[in-house]
Write an enzyme that holds these catalytic residues in place. Structure first.
Site, PDB file in Angstrom:
ATOM      1  N   HIS A  15     -60.358  52.554 -52.509  1.00 41.48           N
ATOM      2  CA  HIS A  15     -60.844  52.316 -51.147  1.00 41.48           C
ATOM      3  C   HIS A  15     -60.356  50.937 -50.718  1.00 41.48           C
ATOM      4  O   HIS A  15     -59.653  50.248 -51.482  1.00 41.48           O
ATOM      5  CB  HIS A  15     -62.374  52.431 -51.106  1.00 41.48           C
ATOM      6  CG  HIS A  15     -63.074  51.635 -52.161  1.00 41.48           C
ATOM      7  ND1 HIS A  15     -63.078  50.252 -52.176  1.00 41.48           N
ATOM      8  CD2 HIS A  15     -63.758  52.015 -53.269  1.00 41.48           C
ATOM      9  CE1 HIS A  15     -63.758  49.829 -53.212  1.00 41.48           C
ATOM     10  NE2 HIS A  15     -64.173  50.876 -53.907  1.00 41.48           N
ATOM     11  N   HIS A  28     -60.486  48.021 -53.147  1.00 39.43           N
ATOM     12  CA  HIS A  28     -59.405  47.916 -54.139  1.00 39.43           C
ATOM     13  C   HIS A  28     -58.146  47.328 -53.495  1.00 39.43           C
ATOM     14  O   HIS A  28     -57.440  46.531 -54.099  1.00 39.43           O
ATOM     15  CB  HIS A  28     -59.059  49.293 -54.715  1.00 39.43           C
ATOM     16  CG  HIS A  28     -60.150  49.910 -55.528  1.00 39.43           C
ATOM     17  ND1 HIS A  28     -60.830  51.037 -55.132  1.00 39.43           N
ATOM     18  CD2 HIS A  28     -60.679  49.561 -56.724  1.00 39.43           C
ATOM     19  CE1 HIS A  28     -61.729  51.357 -56.044  1.00 39.43           C
ATOM     20  NE2 HIS A  28     -61.659  50.484 -57.028  1.00 39.43           N
ATOM     21  N   GLY A  44     -63.216  42.678 -58.464  1.00 38.06           N
ATOM     22  CA  GLY A  44     -64.072  42.520 -57.285  1.00 38.06           C
ATOM     23  C   GLY A  44     -65.398  41.852 -57.635  1.00 38.06           C
ATOM     24  O   GLY A  44     -65.978  42.097 -58.692  1.00 38.06           O
ATOM     25  N   VAL A  54     -65.868  43.719 -50.266  1.00 34.91           N
ATOM     26  CA  VAL A  54     -65.500  44.302 -48.971  1.00 34.91           C
ATOM     27  C   VAL A  54     -66.614  45.272 -48.568  1.00 34.91           C
ATOM     28  O   VAL A  54     -67.062  46.083 -49.388  1.00 34.91           O
ATOM     29  CB  VAL A  54     -64.144  45.039 -49.056  1.00 34.91           C
ATOM     30  CG1 VAL A  54     -63.804  45.697 -47.722  1.00 34.91           C
ATOM     31  CG2 VAL A  54     -63.045  44.053 -49.459  1.00 34.91           C
ATOM     32  N   LEU A  80     -68.266  48.476 -50.374  1.00 32.26           N
ATOM     33  CA  LEU A  80     -67.443  49.658 -50.654  1.00 32.26           C
ATOM     34  C   LEU A  80     -67.449  49.945 -52.152  1.00 32.26           C
ATOM     35  O   LEU A  80     -67.395  49.025 -52.976  1.00 32.26           O
ATOM     36  CB  LEU A  80     -66.014  49.454 -50.154  1.00 32.26           C
ATOM     37  CG  LEU A  80     -65.847  49.229 -48.652  1.00 32.26           C
ATOM     38  CD1 LEU A  80     -64.368  49.305 -48.263  1.00 32.26           C
ATOM     39  CD2 LEU A  80     -66.661  50.219 -47.825  1.00 32.26           C
TER      40      LEU A  80
END
Ligand code: PAF
Length: 281
Positions: free
Chosen positions: A35, A38, A148, A177, A185
């Site tokens: 998504h 990434h 992340g 994000v 996400l």
């Protein structure tokens, strides 16, 4: 198209070739079903690397017996075109038999950081993560690997491991994000129907409010308990934890100090277990 390789030797050959050309190499480990979060990791790596590898491997050793390993969403063609769109150069898609051949017997464990929060809720999970990430780091020998910050605890554990074991690769975190409603996400958001999505979007709202209240009162414990109740009332079926911890050491914060603190939560809705974290400022 970005190149696709499936074996460790092809991966190593490609990186060795890039080295002869003087390239700086970035690595973005993923479990696929990519998504925008990434893609932001790939973009982050491209900031100072001119070759970026994305790995796609649903690592069985980091899933518990009753978790979603078998149903974990997959769409390799879509992933490949997303990597292409983000400007990634190589996609490494190993298979489980290659990563864990017969006789595989090595574990990589980080003490302390792994038995709290997600480690308490998912026993053994982080041992699987450190096992696979140490293999990927060794296989790729990249200059930098980007993870992340949604998985803040995972990032702290990987940093500890890379430091303790003298890995060559620098470990870097990239910001979370979120969708337009603040939901972080995650590939697991795919499990949510419209009603569940509405509930899921309250996770960040409740966390942000609690972080604000903590910053005002300086005493997190009661506010964390209240936030856990709020999550239940918002429609989450189970709340694994809401905890305020030191952003670096992950020690519980009972009273705010000048050290950065973060608020962490994990809660279940439908088939999805969602995690999120925000700064307390
Ligand atoms: O964060 C993930 O997607 C996974 O835990 C990782 C780091 C790719 C290891 O399987």
């Amino acid at each position: 198209m970005s190149d696709l390789v499936r074996t460790i030797s092809e991966l190593r050959d490609e990186v060795a070739f890039w080295r002869t050309e003087g390239h700086r190499v970035g690595l973005v480990p993923t479990m696929g079903f990519l998504h925008e979060g990434h893609l932001s990791l790939i973009e982050n790596a491209l900031g100072d690397c001119n070759r970026v590898i994305t790995t796609i491997f649903v690592n069985p050793t980091q899933f518990g017996a009753h978790e979603d390993l078998d149903g974990y969403p997959k769409d390799l063609d879509r992933d490949l075109s997303m990597v292409e769109r983000a400007g990634g150069h190589l996609v490494f898609v190993p298979n489980p038999a290659m990563m864990y051949p017969d006789g595989f017997a090595t574990r990589v464990e980080v003490d302390g950081l792994t038995d709290i929060m997600d480690g308490a809720a998912r026993p053994g999970h982080f041992n699987g993560v450190t096992q696979i990430v140490s293999k990927l780091l060794n296989q790729a020998q990249a200059d930098v690997a980007v993870f992340g910050e949604k998985d803040w605890q995972q990032l702290a554990i990987i940093r500890r491991m890379a430091h303790d074991l003298d890995f060559f690769t620098e470990i870097r975190g990239a910001p979370i994000v979120r969708d337009a409603y603040g939901l972080a996400l995650s590939s697991r958001n795919f499990y949510l129907d419209e009603d569940q999505l509405e509930v899921a979007r309250k996770l960040n709202v409740i966390l942000k409010k609690a972080a604000y209240d903590i910053a005002a009162s300086e005493y997190p414990l009661e506010i964390c308990k209240a936030a856990a109740l709020d999550l239940g009332e918002a429609g989450f079926a189970e709340v694994d934890y809401v905890e305020c911890r030191d952003a670096q050491t992950l020690q519980v914060v009972e009273k705010l100090s000048e050290r950065p603190a973060r608020l962490f939560a994990a809660a279940k809705i439908g088939k999805a277990r969602l995690i999120d974290n925000v700064a307390v400022i």
